[in-house]
Design a protein around this motif. Structure first.
Motif, short mmCIF file in Angstrom:
data_model
loop_
_atom_site.label_atom_id
_atom_site.label_comp_id
_atom_site.label_asym_id
_atom_site.label_seq_id
_atom_site.Cartn_x
_atom_site.Cartn_y
_atom_site.Cartn_z
N ASP A 155 0.64 -1.02 -0.46
CA ASP A 155 0.36 0.03 0.03
C ASP A 155 1.25 1.38 0.39
O ASP A 155 1.07 1.79 -0.58
CB ASP A 155 -1.17 0.48 1.09
CG ASP A 155 -1.91 -1.43 1.17
OD1 ASP A 155 -2.56 -1.78 -0.59
OD2 ASP A 155 -2.64 -1.35 1.83
N ASN A 156 1.71 1.16 0.84
CA ASN A 156 2.95 2.34 0.87
C ASN A 156 3.71 2.06 -0.31
O ASN A 156 3.75 3.59 -1.08
CB ASN A 156 3.99 2.19 1.83
CG ASN A 156 3.20 2.48 3.45
OD1 ASN A 156 2.23 3.25 3.17
ND2 ASN A 156 3.72 1.92 3.92
N LYS A 158 2.72 2.00 -3.22
CA LYS A 158 1.14 2.51 -4.85
C LYS A 158 1.46 3.66 -4.49
O LYS A 158 0.74 4.21 -4.97
CB LYS A 158 -0.23 1.52 -4.10
CG LYS A 158 -0.19 0.39 -4.95
CD LYS A 158 -0.83 -0.84 -5.01
CE LYS A 158 -0.95 -2.56 -4.94
NZ LYS A 158 -2.05 -2.56 -4.56
N LYS A 159 1.66 4.33 -3.48
CA LYS A 159 1.70 5.57 -2.89
C LYS A 159 2.64 6.59 -4.32
O LYS A 159 2.63 7.65 -3.32
CB LYS A 159 1.35 6.30 -1.24
CG LYS A 159 -0.07 5.31 -0.75
CD LYS A 159 0.57 5.71 0.45
CE LYS A 159 -0.96 5.16 1.49
NZ LYS A 159 -0.73 5.40 2.53
#
Length: 522
Positions: A155-156, A158-159
């Motif tokens: 998730d990190n 993808k940011k």
């Protein structure tokens, strides 16, 4: 420029140092320092706070006409679209990504061998990485940390809107940029770096002066593979994830790579420095710490620095790119347009600490004992891989003493073996650099280990040539200040500041000592 002041900033693992310097002479005018938190992962905001505190301690930057930042290499700073730091920066000494480094090598080596390539996959992978970007992956390098985030914190990953290094991020903040509110423009495109620091990421090819976004996509792929459990082995990623990772890698903002004496853009109406200077303060491109130290030392082609700290680092200035297909030598760039082939040993001056502890003596007593023994320590050889080793790459190795008999096992011989073992490990680095075609005409010995009288006395004999000892100083900050003065001057070459030399040590070479060491380490 006789009364013009420039500032050199050193943002290291331990602290930020600000050296206010006379641009003409290189003499220190004022100095400030502020510590960073301990650890291998750090919130970059601490660097910003330390910079401000160090600048204040140094008397402020209002009268500074130019500044540049030298910084710890390889650290991973990832930003979102608003310029917020997504997670704590993983520093060079964070080895969490060792498995990812190995995976990247295996992926590069997976395709069948071409004519002339090694048959063994790992060796083939290392060779291909070196040909691509000058260095083969190890846990220190930035790309391996990106791969770790993709595998463990998808998730990190993808940011990520921008990736930069510690010196890049601090320079961007000094230039007037930083996090903004949702919907505002963080001006990520204003991020900038230089060849020396970019070359330590292993997604930048210094020889071609270009980023390799395909390598970033390779590292990001696990974040887009639904079949990969976070934290799992990602050596074989589903190819369905490749298009998404490629698109993401293409969209990421990477710092503009400035030339050695290019000035960076500073935000309009912003003035962290140079408020008393007509036209404001000029901001230089900065650079990686090893390259900045070489600039501070005034190194030229043919010079090699041997820095003995916690680790040992041998760095040479080379006119052309240097490729070590085994991956032992990192093919970095320097801060002047040349190259900086570099070898690093995990075990540095702590080898002497181990000898002191074993013999129950202080540094001076260790030296006195060593001087009582003959070269070669009566036949005893120390291979000092106490914490494993990086050069040569033996992460699981331990230290060994060989050649001991009842007759030669004396305190004097043991002391001598510890000193010779440290110096022979650095001779290994020099020989690797020399074997790649880099000229070695002068050796500069720096770092805390250079304070040892035993090291100073025996170094020329073990290394096989005279050893020059510059005065102890803050050479990363000096190099940054010298770059700032260079950018300010507009001249083709950096200013010729005088280097203070404490001494040049000479001794009769003792090649048999290194030969015995080479045989013992195998």
């Amino acid at each position: 420029m006789s009364h013009t002041l420039v500032a050199g900033i050193d943002t290291s693992t331990q602290s930020t140092k600000v050296r206010i310097t006379d641009a003409l002479t290189g003499e220190q005018v004022r100095f400030g320092q502020a510590k960073h938190p301990d650890g291998t992962s750090v919130n970059p905001e601490y660097w910003w706070e330390a910079f401000q505190a160090a600048a204040e301690q140094a008397g402020g930057l209002d009268d500074v006409a130019a500044l540049a930042v030298g910084g710890q290499q390889h650290g991973m700073v990832i930003l979102d679209r608003q310029g917020n730091v997504i997670r704590d920066a993983m520093l060079w000494n964070d080895i969490s990504s060792a498995p990812e480094a190995a995976d990247l090598i295996e992926q590069f080596g997976a395709a069948p061998a071409e004519p002339g390539e090694p048959a063994e996959q790992t060796a083939r992978g290392k060779e291909r990485w070196v040909k691509a970007v000058g260095s083969s992956p190890v846990a220190s390098f930035t790309l391996t940390k990106i791969a770790w985030v993709a595998a463990h914190e998808p998730d990190n990953a993808k940011k990520i809107a921008a990736i930069c290094l510690p010196h890049d991020w601090l320079s961007w903040r000094i230039a007037g940029y930083g996090p903004v509110a949702e919907g505002e423009d963080a001006h990520l495109e204003a991020l900038f770096t230089d060849r020396s620091d970019a070359s330590g990421t292993i997604y930048y090819d210094a020889a071609q002066n270009e980023y390799r976004r395909d390598l970033i996509a390779l590292a990001l792929a696990p974040a887009y593979d639904e079949h990969v459990t976070p934290g799992a082995d990602c050596a074989h990623v589903d190819t369905d994830s490749a298009p998404q990772a490629t698109a993401h890698a293409e969209a990421i903002v990477l710092p503009t790579v400035l030339g050695p004496r290019d000035a960076a853009a500073v935000k309009a109406s912003h003035a962290i420095a140079g408020k008393d200077i007509e036209g404001g303060c000029i901001l230089g491109p900065g650079g990686g710490d090893n390259a900045m130290a070489s600039l501070g030392l005034g190194m030229a082609v043919g010079d090699v620095s041997v820095s003995l700290g916690t680790s040992g680092v041998a760095a040479a200035i080379a006119e052309n790119p240097v490729y070590d297909l085994t991956g032992a030598i990192s093919g970095f760039a320097d801060c002047t347009g040349h190259y900086l082939p570099l070898a690093c040993t995990i075990n540095g001056s702590r080898i002497l600490d181990a000898g002191r502890a074993a013999l129950g003596v202080d540094y001076d007593e260790l030296a006195e004992l060593a001087f009582q023994a003959e070269p070669g320590a009566g036949g005893i050889t120390l291979v000092p891989y106490f914490d494993g080793e990086r050069t040569p790459n033996r992460p699981d190795a331990t230290a060994s003493l060989t050649g001991m008999t009842l007759k030669n096992t004396t305190k004097a011989n043991l002391a001598r073996a510890f000193v010779e073992g440290l110096l022979c490990s650095q001779r290994d680095c020099l020989e690797l650099i020399r074997a790649l075609g880099a000229s070695i005409e002068r050796v500069l010995l720096i770092g805390g280990g250079a304070k040892s009288v035993a090291i100073r006395t025996l170094a020329p004999a073990i290394l096989g040539m005279d050893v020059t000892r510059p005065a102890t100083d803050e050479y990363v900050a000096i190099g940054a200040a010298r770059q700032a003065a260079w950018v300010l001057s507009g001249q083709a070459e950096p200013p010729a500041w005088q280097l203070t030399i404490d001494g040049v040590d000479t001794a009769e070479p003792t090649p048999a000592v290194y030969e015995a060491y080479a045989a013992a380490r195998g």
